[in-house]
Motif scaffolding. Structure first.
Motif, PDB file in Angstrom:
ATOM      1  N   THR A 164       1.170  -1.491   0.056  1.00  0.00           N
ATOM      2  CA  THR A 164      -0.062  -0.250  -0.121  1.00  0.00           C
ATOM      3  C   THR A 164       1.327   1.594   0.482  1.00  0.00           C
ATOM      4  O   THR A 164      -0.006   2.630  -0.723  1.00  0.00           O
ATOM      5  CB  THR A 164      -1.223   0.361   1.182  1.00  0.00           C
ATOM      6  N   SER A 165       2.131   1.106   0.510  1.00  0.00           N
ATOM      7  CA  SER A 165       3.378   2.460   0.666  1.00  0.00           C
ATOM      8  C   SER A 165       3.693   2.644  -1.223  1.00  0.00           C
ATOM      9  O   SER A 165       4.125   3.534  -1.257  1.00  0.00           O
ATOM     10  CB  SER A 165       3.759   1.948   1.124  1.00  0.00           C
ATOM     11  N   THR A 166       3.982   1.378  -1.573  1.00  0.00           N
ATOM     12  CA  THR A 166       4.517   1.616  -2.929  1.00  0.00           C
ATOM     13  C   THR A 166       3.696   1.568  -4.101  1.00  0.00           C
ATOM     14  O   THR A 166       4.495   2.330  -5.234  1.00  0.00           O
ATOM     15  CB  THR A 166       5.488   0.720  -3.065  1.00  0.00           C
ATOM     16  N   LEU A 209      -3.786 -11.064   4.087  1.00  0.00           N
ATOM     17  CA  LEU A 209      -4.927 -10.816   5.949  1.00  0.00           C
ATOM     18  C   LEU A 209      -5.475 -12.357   5.805  1.00  0.00           C
ATOM     19  O   LEU A 209      -5.753 -12.103   7.321  1.00  0.00           O
ATOM     20  CB  LEU A 209      -5.904 -10.326   4.697  1.00  0.00           C
ATOM     21  N   ASN A 210      -5.809 -13.547   4.987  1.00  0.00           N
ATOM     22  CA  ASN A 210      -5.884 -14.798   5.688  1.00  0.00           C
ATOM     23  C   ASN A 210      -5.154 -15.473   6.202  1.00  0.00           C
ATOM     24  O   ASN A 210      -5.229 -15.715   7.303  1.00  0.00           O
ATOM     25  CB  ASN A 210      -6.248 -15.385   3.958  1.00  0.00           C
ATOM     26  N   SER A 211      -3.560 -15.251   6.332  1.00  0.00           N
ATOM     27  CA  SER A 211      -3.317 -15.725   7.129  1.00  0.00           C
ATOM     28  C   SER A 211      -2.112 -14.678   8.084  1.00  0.00           C
ATOM     29  O   SER A 211      -2.228 -15.885   8.746  1.00  0.00           O
ATOM     30  CB  SER A 211      -1.084 -15.836   5.994  1.00  0.00           C
ATOM     31  N   ILE A 212      -2.854 -14.277   8.521  1.00  0.00           N
ATOM     32  CA  ILE A 212      -3.070 -13.654   9.424  1.00  0.00           C
ATOM     33  C   ILE A 212      -3.582 -13.624  10.509  1.00  0.00           C
ATOM     34  O   ILE A 212      -3.447 -14.175  11.824  1.00  0.00           O
ATOM     35  CB  ILE A 212      -2.782 -12.049   9.670  1.00  0.00           C
ATOM     36  N   LYS A 213      -4.847 -13.783   9.754  1.00  0.00           N
ATOM     37  CA  LYS A 213      -6.302 -14.012  10.567  1.00  0.00           C
ATOM     38  C   LYS A 213      -6.457 -15.475  11.191  1.00  0.00           C
ATOM     39  O   LYS A 213      -6.404 -16.066  12.138  1.00  0.00           O
ATOM     40  CB  LYS A 213      -7.336 -13.796  10.063  1.00  0.00           C
ATOM     41  N   GLN A 214      -5.441 -17.089  10.141  1.00  0.00           N
ATOM     42  CA  GLN A 214      -5.351 -17.467  10.570  1.00  0.00           C
ATOM     43  C   GLN A 214      -4.588 -18.349  11.584  1.00  0.00           C
ATOM     44  O   GLN A 214      -4.505 -18.949  12.283  1.00  0.00           O
ATOM     45  CB  GLN A 214      -5.000 -18.739   9.111  1.00  0.00           C
ATOM     46  N   GLU A 215      -3.206 -17.187  11.579  1.00  0.00           N
ATOM     47  CA  GLU A 215      -2.071 -17.593  12.638  1.00  0.00           C
ATOM     48  C   GLU A 215      -3.027 -17.270  14.076  1.00  0.00           C
ATOM     49  O   GLU A 215      -3.198 -17.983  15.254  1.00  0.00           O
ATOM     50  CB  GLU A 215      -0.703 -16.975  12.524  1.00  0.00           C
ATOM     51  N   VAL A 216      -3.803 -15.489  14.359  1.00  0.00           N
ATOM     52  CA  VAL A 216      -4.220 -15.080  15.467  1.00  0.00           C
ATOM     53  C   VAL A 216      -5.449 -16.586  16.000  1.00  0.00           C
ATOM     54  O   VAL A 216      -5.436 -16.517  17.241  1.00  0.00           O
ATOM     55  CB  VAL A 216      -4.898 -14.809  15.006  1.00  0.00           C
ATOM     56  N   TRP A 262     -11.142  -3.504   3.337  1.00  0.00           N
ATOM     57  CA  TRP A 262     -10.227  -4.109   4.527  1.00  0.00           C
ATOM     58  C   TRP A 262      -8.557  -4.064   3.426  1.00  0.00           C
ATOM     59  O   TRP A 262      -7.527  -4.736   4.134  1.00  0.00           O
ATOM     60  CB  TRP A 262     -10.823  -5.525   3.825  1.00  0.00           C
ATOM     61  N   ALA A 263      -8.545  -3.420   2.515  1.00  0.00           N
ATOM     62  CA  ALA A 263      -7.358  -3.480   1.901  1.00  0.00           C
ATOM     63  C   ALA A 263      -5.665  -2.177   2.578  1.00  0.00           C
ATOM     64  O   ALA A 263      -5.043  -2.749   3.244  1.00  0.00           O
ATOM     65  CB  ALA A 263      -7.516  -3.993   0.457  1.00  0.00           C
ATOM     66  N   CYS A 264      -7.091  -1.060   2.597  1.00  0.00           N
ATOM     67  CA  CYS A 264      -5.893  -0.196   3.301  1.00  0.00           C
ATOM     68  C   CYS A 264      -6.130  -0.016   4.559  1.00  0.00           C
ATOM     69  O   CYS A 264      -4.969   1.061   4.657  1.00  0.00           O
ATOM     70  CB  CYS A 264      -7.156   1.142   2.351  1.00  0.00           C
ATOM     71  N   LYS A 265      -6.831  -0.547   5.905  1.00  0.00           N
ATOM     72  CA  LYS A 265      -7.095  -0.147   6.891  1.00  0.00           C
ATOM     73  C   LYS A 265      -5.674  -1.420   7.324  1.00  0.00           C
ATOM     74  O   LYS A 265      -5.709  -2.493   7.309  1.00  0.00           O
ATOM     75  CB  LYS A 265      -7.989  -0.475   7.299  1.00  0.00           C
TER      76      LYS A 265
END
Length: 586
Positions: A169-171, A220-227, A495-498
């Motif tokens: 999102t920064s580049t 996003l999917n990977s982070i939430k699965q890890e949580v 969901w993408a920019c936050k």
């Protein structure tokens, strides 16, 4: 005034001898803490606790200096290879203490007379709240080996996925009017006075996400699965239950807050429909006009003018707050303007070891930008109150109270601006700015809360590709905004920019904004009723946020957070402003 922050108070660069010395110091402290933690079973409890806490203070301070430096470098240039490499290395080195930390926390929980030990020593007394929370939280600890593995895997797992979201999102570059703009700059077009610029910016922004959406969905999917996995391993009831426990906040408080919000959503929808009609829309407000200016407030600000405005205003509130603000401007604690590679939005980063903070913003000269500065400077003042009152291990306040001082500052600024409004058009413009912000912390936050709730629920059994995530976000926006927004012109990529979604250690970073906004309004109402005598109580409350539960902190101002009427009162104050706003439009 220099428009970029200086990090020289930390290090002058990676070739600074102080940086090299601190890297070696951190590794030595990690080794010492690990070795000492293995001797705890045979140690004398009081001596062991004092020594371990002192060691952790030293390690926390040096790690904060190093990791804050690399993190802030990346915030203004996500492509900085040297900072990326150092950040990863430091995180890896620090992860070596995960097992030692688990041993220490389990040792604390095993002590039969922890309360007696706390009362026996000044340092332990000062850390009493921390030690008791460690005892309470110890039931969610895993083995030392498992804690070490989780910490190490997170570096190449959840943390790396979060870094990917920030990098993408920064580049990424948006195509806009034959040229290219960074995502932060194109999102700023939403505030432009020209309706064509707003719509073109909105379309360019949505097209921009098409380039990066696959990477973001995997992140996003990977982070939430890890949580979810870690939550189950530790024995928490759910990610939300874990968030509430770590926030030191009761479920009854959240329930009262959400119930009050749901009661008042129709009032916010009425505001959106009225604004839409005023702009010529019959099917609700399109997303690209959500931040359209209304009325007339022609003044534009340079950073110097914003400084003068804020210092003059807050000098009438509290001299200490004014002095903190002046230092931030004068000593280059603020990075102002958007540029390629720089993170979007705004944040404040407190740096306890040096008693300072740094603010990132994407300043565009509008009154909204000045309000953002006031907001972030509120965070900075909150940090200063904590830094001067507490030792470093007592330096973290929980998410819900994190927005207290920031939104309180916004209330002070908005009230002063409304008071000096020269005509109805200026008043309309200022009310729009105020209600627009309130709509964000109520409607937008409610939609984000609903989205994340469903996201965790569905991730248990499925992987959500971008189209599914977009559909979920639109459904959540429908629940929050209802007929206030045009149903075919919303924002499927929120969901993408936050970045708040992209953290394994910080789930549900949405409802704290609603909490903070309404809590700050309640405190501001008390300030208006009590005047100057309220200010010392307010600062005492800010200092107490790191050593009290959310409910106990509020009780210092005679507020019962489980009482829905408290939340209704804050929402009613916004409803009254909406009624005046609609009347002005007519």
């Amino acid at each position: 005034m220099n428009d970029r922050w200086s990090l020289d108070a930390l290090y002058k660069g990676y070739d600074d001898p102080a940086f090299d010395a601190d890297v070696k110091r951190m590794k030595a402290l990690c080794t010492e803490f690990d070795s000492f933690s293995k001797t705890l079973p045979s140690a004398e409890p009081k001596t062991a606790l004092v020594y371990a806490l002192t060691l952790q203070e030293q390690l926390t301070a040096v790690a904060a200096r190093l990791i804050t430096f690399t993190g802030l470098q990346l915030a203004v240039d996500a492509r900085d290879e040297q900072s990326t490499a150092w950040n990863g290395k430091l995180q890896t080195d620090l992860s070596d203490t995960a097992g030692a930390g688990a041993r220490f926390r389990k040792y604390i929980a095993s002590l039969p007379d922890l309360d007696g030990l706390i009362a026996s020593d000044p340092l332990l007394t000062e850390y009493g709240y921390l030690l008791r929370n460690i005892r309470e939280d110890s039931r969610y600890l895993l083995s030392e080996e498992a804690e070490t593995v989780i910490a190490k895997l997170n570096i190449s797992g959840g943390s790396a996925w979060g870094d990917l979201q920030n990098y993408l999102t920064s580049t990424v570059q948006a195509e806009y009017q034959g040229g290219k703009l960074g995502l932060a700059a194109v999102r700023n077009l939403a505030y432009d006075a020209d309706p064509k610029v707003r719509r073109d910016g909105y379309e360019a922004e949505l097209a921009c996400y098409e380039k990066i959406r696959d990477g973001l969905s995997f992140s996003l999917n990977s982070i939430k699965q890890e949580v979810i996995t870690e939550t189950k391993l530790r024995g928490y009831g759910s990610p939300l239950a874990r968030t509430l426990l770590e926030s030191r906040m009761k479920k009854e408080t959240l329930d009262a807050l959400l119930a009050a919000i749901e009661e008042f959503l129709p009032k916010f929808r009425a505001y959106l429909r009225a604004k839409g009609r005023a702009l010529g829309h019959e099917n609700g407000l399109p997303w690209y006009d959500l931040f359209a200016p209304m009325g007339r407030y022609d003044r534009k600000y340079t950073p110097e003018q914003a400084r003068d405005e804020l210092l003059s205003l807050f000098d009438t509130f509290d001299t200490e707050l004014k002095e903190v603000m002046a230092r931030a401007f004068d000593e280059r604690w603020i990075d102002f303007f958007p540029r390629n590679g720089k993170a979007g939005g705004a944040f404040c980063c407190g740096i306890h070891p040096i008693g300072q903070f740094r603010i990132l913003t994407n300043f565009d000269g509008t009154f909204s930008s000045v309000a953002t500065l006031a907001h972030e400077l509120g965070h900075g003042f909150h940090d200063q109150c904590v830094f001067t009152a507490h030792r470093i291990l007592n330096g973290e306040y929980s998410m819900p109270v994190a927005e207290t001082a920031s939104i309180f500052n916004e209330q002070v600024l908005a009230a002063a601006a409304l008071k000096r409004a020269s005509d109805a058009q200026e008043r309309l413009a200022l009310l729009e700015n105020k209600i627009q912000d309130a709509c964000q912390i109520i409607c937008d936050i409610y939609s984000r809360y609903r989205f994340e709730t469903e996201l965790f629920s569905r991730r248990e059994t499925e992987f959500m590709f971008p189209d599914t995530l977009c559909q979920m976000m639109l459904a959540a926006q429908d629940e929050a905004y209802g007929d206030g927004l045009d149903p075919v012109l919303r924002h499927p990529y929120m969901w993408a920019c936050k970045g708040h979604y992209y953290s394994t250690g910080l789930s549900f970073y949405n409802f704290p904004y609603a909490f903070g906004g309404l809590f700050a309004r309640g405190l501001y109402a008390k300030y208006m009723a009590e005047g100057a005598p309220f200010v010392p109580k307010y600062k005492a409350l800010l200092r107490a946020t790191t050593v009290n539960t959310v409910e106990d902190t509020a009780a210092m101002a005679d507020i019962n957070l489980a009482d829905i009427d408290f939340w209704r009162s804050g929402l009613q104050s916004i409803a009254d402003e909406i009624d005046e706003y609609i009347a002005l439009l007519k």
